[in-house]
Design a protein around this motif. Sequence first.
Motif, PDB file in Angstrom:
ATOM      1  N   ASP A  43       0.819  -1.218   0.000  1.00 27.17           N
ATOM      2  CA  ASP A  43       0.000   0.000   0.000  1.00 27.17           C
ATOM      3  C   ASP A  43       0.851   1.267   0.000  1.00 27.17           C
ATOM      4  O   ASP A  43       0.310   2.366  -0.136  1.00 27.17           O
ATOM      5  N   LEU A  44       2.150   1.126   0.149  1.00 24.30           N
ATOM      6  CA  LEU A  44       3.020   2.280   0.315  1.00 24.30           C
ATOM      7  C   LEU A  44       2.881   3.271  -0.824  1.00 24.30           C
ATOM      8  O   LEU A  44       2.842   4.489  -0.606  1.00 24.30           O
ATOM      9  N   PHE A  45       2.809   2.770  -2.054  1.00 26.00           N
ATOM     10  CA  PHE A  45       2.745   3.668  -3.212  1.00 26.00           C
ATOM     11  C   PHE A  45       1.372   3.693  -3.891  1.00 26.00           C
ATOM     12  O   PHE A  45       1.174   4.449  -4.837  1.00 26.00           O
ATOM     13  N   SER A  46       0.448   2.852  -3.412  1.00 27.92           N
ATOM     14  CA  SER A  46      -0.852   2.758  -4.086  1.00 27.92           C
ATOM     15  C   SER A  46      -2.011   3.306  -3.268  1.00 27.92           C
ATOM     16  O   SER A  46      -3.046   3.666  -3.841  1.00 27.92           O
ATOM     17  N   ASP A  47      -1.855   3.387  -1.957  1.00 25.14           N
ATOM     18  CA  ASP A  47      -2.949   3.836  -1.100  1.00 25.14           C
ATOM     19  C   ASP A  47      -3.056   5.366  -1.133  1.00 25.14           C
ATOM     20  O   ASP A  47      -2.163   6.065  -0.643  1.00 25.14           O
ATOM     21  N   PRO A  48      -4.147   5.916  -1.692  1.00 26.33           N
ATOM     22  CA  PRO A  48      -4.289   7.381  -1.770  1.00 26.33           C
ATOM     23  C   PRO A  48      -4.517   8.038  -0.415  1.00 26.33           C
ATOM     24  O   PRO A  48      -4.389   9.262  -0.285  1.00 26.33           O
ATOM     25  N   ARG A  49      -4.848   7.224   0.585  1.00 25.15           N
ATOM     26  CA  ARG A  49      -5.098   7.781   1.918  1.00 25.15           C
ATOM     27  C   ARG A  49      -3.808   8.102   2.669  1.00 25.15           C
ATOM     28  O   ARG A  49      -3.829   8.846   3.646  1.00 25.15           O
ATOM     29  N   LEU A  50      -2.687   7.533   2.211  1.00 27.11           N
ATOM     30  CA  LEU A  50      -1.417   7.811   2.867  1.00 27.11           C
ATOM     31  C   LEU A  50      -0.963   9.230   2.551  1.00 27.11           C
ATOM     32  O   LEU A  50      -1.193   9.726   1.445  1.00 27.11           O
ATOM     33  N   PRO A  51      -0.321   9.898   3.513  1.00 30.50           N
ATOM     34  CA  PRO A  51       0.105  11.295   3.278  1.00 30.50           C
ATOM     35  C   PRO A  51       1.260  11.392   2.288  1.00 30.50           C
ATOM     36  O   PRO A  51       2.081  10.482   2.177  1.00 30.50           O
ATOM     37  N   GLY A  52       1.316  12.502   1.573  1.00 33.76           N
ATOM     38  CA  GLY A  52       2.432  12.762   0.671  1.00 33.76           C
ATOM     39  C   GLY A  52       2.218  12.204  -0.718  1.00 33.76           C
ATOM     40  O   GLY A  52       1.430  11.280  -0.933  1.00 33.76           O
ATOM     41  N   VAL A  53       2.928  12.765  -1.673  1.00 30.03           N
ATOM     42  CA  VAL A  53       2.855  12.284  -3.055  1.00 30.03           C
ATOM     43  C   VAL A  53       3.671  11.007  -3.190  1.00 30.03           C
ATOM     44  O   VAL A  53       4.605  10.759  -2.415  1.00 30.03           O
ATOM     45  N   ILE A  54       3.346  10.196  -4.174  1.00 28.68           N
ATOM     46  CA  ILE A  54       3.981   8.877  -4.281  1.00 28.68           C
ATOM     47  C   ILE A  54       5.471   8.973  -4.582  1.00 28.68           C
ATOM     48  O   ILE A  54       6.234   8.063  -4.244  1.00 28.68           O
ATOM     49  N   THR A  55       5.911  10.043  -5.220  1.00 27.05           N
ATOM     50  CA  THR A  55       7.323  10.174  -5.560  1.00 27.05           C
ATOM     51  C   THR A  55       8.187  10.492  -4.351  1.00 27.05           C
ATOM     52  O   THR A  55       9.419  10.404  -4.426  1.00 27.05           O
ATOM     53  N   LEU A  56       7.568  10.856  -3.228  1.00 26.06           N
ATOM     54  CA  LEU A  56       8.323  11.193  -2.016  1.00 26.06           C
ATOM     55  C   LEU A  56       8.073  10.210  -0.887  1.00 26.06           C
ATOM     56  O   LEU A  56       8.524  10.428   0.234  1.00 26.06           O
ATOM     57  N   ARG A  57       7.358   9.125  -1.166  1.00 27.75           N
ATOM     58  CA  ARG A  57       7.046   8.147  -0.131  1.00 27.75           C
ATOM     59  C   ARG A  57       8.166   7.126   0.020  1.00 27.75           C
ATOM     60  O   ARG A  57       8.794   6.719  -0.955  1.00 27.75           O
ATOM     61  N   SER A  58       8.369   6.699   1.252  1.00 29.02           N
ATOM     62  CA  SER A  58       9.346   5.654   1.547  1.00 29.02           C
ATOM     63  C   SER A  58       9.016   5.059   2.903  1.00 29.02           C
ATOM     64  O   SER A  58       8.212   5.610   3.654  1.00 29.02           O
ATOM     65  N   SER A  59       9.631   3.958   3.215  1.00 29.14           N
ATOM     66  CA  SER A  59       9.465   3.317   4.524  1.00 29.14           C
ATOM     67  C   SER A  59      10.803   2.725   4.942  1.00 29.14           C
ATOM     68  O   SER A  59      11.740   2.650   4.135  1.00 29.14           O
ATOM     69  N   GLY A  60      10.878   2.291   6.188  1.00 29.31           N
ATOM     70  CA  GLY A  60      12.109   1.671   6.656  1.00 29.31           C
ATOM     71  C   GLY A  60      12.450   0.431   5.850  1.00 29.31           C
ATOM     72  O   GLY A  60      13.606   0.209   5.485  1.00 29.31           O
ATOM     73  N   LEU A  61      11.439  -0.384   5.526  1.00 31.24           N
ATOM     74  CA  LEU A  61      11.674  -1.620   4.781  1.00 31.24           C
ATOM     75  C   LEU A  61      12.080  -1.339   3.341  1.00 31.24           C
ATOM     76  O   LEU A  61      13.002  -1.975   2.811  1.00 31.24           O
ATOM     77  N   SER A  62      11.402  -0.385   2.698  1.00 30.00           N
ATOM     78  CA  SER A  62      11.750  -0.069   1.299  1.00 30.00           C
ATOM     79  C   SER A  62      13.164   0.497   1.200  1.00 30.00           C
ATOM     80  O   SER A  62      13.927   0.153   0.292  1.00 30.00           O
ATOM     81  N   THR A  63      13.526   1.363   2.152  1.00 29.07           N
ATOM     82  CA  THR A  63      14.870   1.949   2.158  1.00 29.07           C
ATOM     83  C   THR A  63      15.928   0.885   2.428  1.00 29.07           C
ATOM     84  O   THR A  63      16.984   0.859   1.777  1.00 29.07           O
ATOM     85  N   PHE A  64      15.654   0.010   3.370  1.00 28.03           N
ATOM     86  CA  PHE A  64      16.604  -1.065   3.688  1.00 28.03           C
ATOM     87  C   PHE A  64      16.807  -1.986   2.483  1.00 28.03           C
ATOM     88  O   PHE A  64      17.938  -2.364   2.156  1.00 28.03           O
ATOM     89  N   THR A  65      15.699  -2.330   1.812  1.00 22.37           N
ATOM     90  CA  THR A  65      15.781  -3.206   0.637  1.00 22.37           C
ATOM     91  C   THR A  65      16.655  -2.598  -0.452  1.00 22.37           C
ATOM     92  O   THR A  65      17.541  -3.264  -1.015  1.00 22.37           O
ATOM     93  N   LEU A  66      16.426  -1.332  -0.747  1.00 25.69           N
ATOM     94  CA  LEU A  66      17.220  -0.657  -1.784  1.00 25.69           C
ATOM     95  C   LEU A  66      18.672  -0.489  -1.344  1.00 25.69           C
ATOM     96  O   LEU A  66      19.583  -0.549  -2.177  1.00 25.69           O
ATOM     97  N   GLY A  67      18.893  -0.272  -0.041  1.00 28.04           N
ATOM     98  CA  GLY A  67      20.256  -0.137   0.466  1.00 28.04           C
ATOM     99  C   GLY A  67      21.065  -1.412   0.259  1.00 28.04           C
ATOM    100  O   GLY A  67      22.248  -1.362  -0.113  1.00 28.04           O
ATOM    101  N   VAL A  68      20.442  -2.559   0.487  1.00 28.26           N
ATOM    102  CA  VAL A  68      21.111  -3.841   0.245  1.00 28.26           C
ATOM    103  C   VAL A  68      21.490  -3.955  -1.227  1.00 28.26           C
ATOM    104  O   VAL A  68      22.575  -4.432  -1.573  1.00 28.26           O
ATOM    105  N   SER A  69      20.596  -3.481  -2.101  1.00 22.54           N
ATOM    106  CA  SER A  69      20.868  -3.531  -3.538  1.00 22.54           C
ATOM    107  C   SER A  69      22.037  -2.620  -3.906  1.00 22.54           C
ATOM    108  O   SER A  69      22.859  -2.968  -4.766  1.00 22.54           O
ATOM    109  N   VAL A  70      22.143  -1.454  -3.258  1.00 21.82           N
ATOM    110  CA  VAL A  70      23.289  -0.562  -3.485  1.00 21.82           C
ATOM    111  C   VAL A  70      24.583  -1.270  -3.099  1.00 21.82           C
ATOM    112  O   VAL A  70      25.589  -1.188  -3.820  1.00 21.82           O
ATOM    113  N   GLY A  71      24.564  -1.971  -1.973  1.00 19.90           N
ATOM    114  CA  GLY A  71      25.737  -2.727  -1.548  1.00 19.90           C
ATOM    115  C   GLY A  71      26.151  -3.757  -2.576  1.00 19.90           C
ATOM    116  O   GLY A  71      27.348  -3.956  -2.841  1.00 19.90           O
TER     117      GLY A  71
END
Length: 274
Positions: free
Chosen positions: A97-125
């Motif tokens: 729901d992080l990028f699809s739920d319209p009820r969440l605050p903020g525009v989709i291009t600025l949304r993130s979560s701890g899990l999404s950031t961690f996942t991408l960080g592992v990929s950077v590594g």
Amino acid sequence: MALSRKALSMPTYHNQAELLLKNYLFSDPIIPYTSVLGGVVACKVLYDFVKLISTFYFRSYNGLTKIERMEWNNRGISTLHAIFISIMSLYFVFWSDLFSDPRLPGVITLRSSGLSTFTLGVSVGYFLSDLAMICWLYPSLGGLEYIVHHSLSGIAVAYSVFTGEGQLYTFMVLISELTTPEINMRWYLDISGLKKSNAYLINGVVIFFGWLVARILLFGYMFHHVYIHYGQVLQMHIFGYFLVFVVPLVLGIMNLIWFGKIFKGVMKMLRKKQ
């Protein structure tokens, strides 16, 4: 009494471990750094693991040259990373729901979560580790096109990790890693002397359709999504805005060039089988 004290102490240690993970390793300001470092460490551990397993369970491995064994191990890491990031990318793009739920605050291009950031960080590594190996053994593990591909991918993913911007589009592009295990399997079949087998032919057909969906059609869907949400894309920093358009465009052109070569290769194999 001694047993009860020991039993009482176990939850205490458990709670302390949870607090350590929550307040330090997985706290929002630290996640980008710990995840990237974790990705690099994971690559080293997996490299040694693939090397150990291959030495004992694959006869063809011990007959390879030193460079070929290093590429074998490297492709093992590449395959495991591709499986991990593809699953997580599909989850965030189509099920979360992080990028699809319209009820969440903020525009989709600025949304993130701890899990999404961690996942991408592992990929950077992973991209950092793989790029280092490609440069170290250049051109044995790949030519200039691989350096360009990994550099652009690493920069774009790192930007999403450390700013939290454009993560949705980063995950869309990373779904293309679905084709990586098949590409690596093709190399394994070739190096094992199975280039004329039915498995090699089937693998080529799977690569063709997988590439068409994950690296051609999906990129078209991403650009369509950017077009529809252009007003939200404009709210990103100018560098993030630049990455959203330039990186997928360059990678998309490279994918089209490679797809042409894949198509020719599949057609050549089918003619031989007739």
